[in-house]
Write an enzyme that holds these catalytic residues in place. Structure first.
Site, PDB file in Angstrom:
ATOM      1  N   ASP A   1       0.812  -1.215   0.000  1.00 44.60           N
ATOM      2  CA  ASP A   1       0.000   0.000   0.000  1.00 44.60           C
ATOM      3  C   ASP A   1       0.852   1.275   0.000  1.00 44.60           C
ATOM      4  O   ASP A   1       2.010   1.276   0.436  1.00 44.60           O
ATOM      5  CB  ASP A   1      -0.888   0.033   1.250  1.00 44.60           C
TER       6      ASP A   1
ATOM      7  N   HIS B   1      -6.061   2.804  -4.457  1.00 47.07           N
ATOM      8  CA  HIS B   1      -6.040   3.018  -3.003  1.00 47.07           C
ATOM      9  C   HIS B   1      -6.474   4.443  -2.651  1.00 47.07           C
ATOM     10  O   HIS B   1      -6.078   4.977  -1.616  1.00 47.07           O
ATOM     11  CB  HIS B   1      -4.640   2.733  -2.464  1.00 47.07           C
TER      12      HIS B   1
ATOM     13  N   HIS C   1       3.543  -2.363   3.178  1.00 47.93           N
ATOM     14  CA  HIS C   1       3.602  -1.001   2.654  1.00 47.93           C
ATOM     15  C   HIS C   1       4.922  -0.761   1.939  1.00 47.93           C
ATOM     16  O   HIS C   1       5.982  -1.174   2.425  1.00 47.93           O
ATOM     17  CB  HIS C   1       3.443   0.020   3.789  1.00 47.93           C
TER      18      HIS C   1
END
Length: 369
Positions: free
Chosen positions: A57, A108, A202
């Site tokens: 992410d 996202h 991430h």
């Protein structure tokens, strides 16, 4: 040779796209590659056995995303990148690198806002703007997933599904947004992994170098333990195109056999070819090569002709190109195809004009069906 076309969404999803165009929300919006999108939040691979899906992410990040891409390429693993729209606009070249290496894209949101209390119209405008930013960097790119920032979903699952994106959650979170040290992240990954888990990690939003280092350590460990890296459920791709077939750690070929030595003559073989994605000036292709004979084929070399392309990245073999002639030689870990065994190959290429389906494949000189 068997050709397997991949279709884009049709019917209601086409109507949704036309509606978005009419409202002026999106420029150049292309249909995603998924066939059956639902509002259900996906948290697993949907496959049995020791399978996991790596998802990242908040990128792209100018430092950590390229480092992560290098790690994934070295270990021949594909992942899902959930992109933050503003970061996409800042670093479009990295988005193009993600796609060139055959990874899957995920929306996202534009600015990583909490969408939990937003109206459906507000969410739709944000998601469409994010898709437009991504496709400005990579025209026509497939964006099969959406992930809500903070896991605060609100009405976003249905909005995402209406736009052709499968809501993507996770089953495993190691809290790498507060870097506790690489060793601790490795420990959490090993302690918490479960079969079929979609794993939340991430590559942006801060210094993620510890995450990159942890992934670099864990992938070979998990492969040695028999884990397979694939995509989350809800994608029409048959799994990770870069995943190594066969048992992890299996020695290639028989005693004394080394890649690069003369291979055994080709026998009966079959090649399935498919276009996984096409974004106008580029494409992703997939091939399944099967030994349909009764004898092993060692140190295999696959050859075929594909005009109007320039291959930028290939996996599960050593790829070379001379004009329109493409050659793929066996990697060290998969030098022999035993009777009935298949190997999955894939590539990403720039292209000019239309690209026709290859009409003939040869394996060690033998023509495949």
């Amino acid at each position: 040779m068997t050709t397997t076309p991949r279709s884009s969404r049709t019917g209601s999803r086409l109507l949704a796209t036309l509606s978005a165009l009419a409202l002026g929300f999106v420029f150049g919006m292309a249909a995603p590659a998924q066939a059956d999108v639902t509002a259900d939040i996906v948290t697993t691979t949907g496959q049995s056995g020791q399978t996991v899906a790596l998802t990242f992410d908040d990128g792209p990040d100018p430092d950590d995303t390229p480092a992560l891409l290098s790690v994934l390429s070295r270990h021949q693993v594909k992942a899902v990148f959930c992109l933050w729209g503003d970061h996409v606009r800042q670093h479009p070249d990295i988005v193009r690198q993600i796609v060139r290496q055959g990874h899957t894209l995920c929306n996202h949101s534009m600015r990583h806002d909490d969408l939990g209390n937003w109206s459906a119209a507000q969410i739709r405008a944000d998601l469409v703007a994010t898709n437009a930013a991504i496709r400005e960097a990579v025209p026509g790119a497939a964006i099969p997933y959406f992930r809500a920032p903070y896991g605060s979903w609100g009405q976003s699952p249905q909005v995402a599904a209406d736009l052709g994106m499968q809501p993507l959650g996770w089953a495993m979170d190691i809290a790498d947004w507060e870097p506790p040290g690489t060793a601790e992240l490795v420990r959490r990954l090993n302690d918490r992994v479960t079969p079929g888990a979609v794993i939340l990690l991430h590559d942006g939003g801060g210094d993620r170098s510890q995450t990159v280092q942890a992934v670099d350590q864990v992938i070979p460990q998990w492969k040695a333990q028999g884990w397979t890296f694939t995509l989350p459920a809800g994608s029409d791709s048959p799994g990770d195109p870069g995943e190594e077939p066969g048992d992890p750690g299996e020695e290639p070929g028989g005693p004394g056999e080394e890649p690069g030595e003369p291979g055994t003559p080709g026998g009966p073989c079959d090649v399935d070819y498919a276009v996984v994605n096409d974004w106008g000036n580029g494409m992703q292709g997939a091939l399944t090569v099967t030994n349909t004979g009764t004898s092993p084929i060692s140190n295999w070399t696959l050859q075929f002709t594909l005009a109007n392309v320039n291959i930028s990245n290939g996996w599960n073999g050593d790829w070379t190109q001379n004009g329109s002639q493409i050659t793929v030689t066996a990697p060290a870990w998969n030098a022999t195809l035993n009777p009935g065994q298949s190997t999955e190959l894939g590539f990403v290429a720039d292209k000019t004009g239309s690209v026709s389906t290859p009409t003939q494949f040869t394996l060690n000189g033998a023509t495949c069906s």
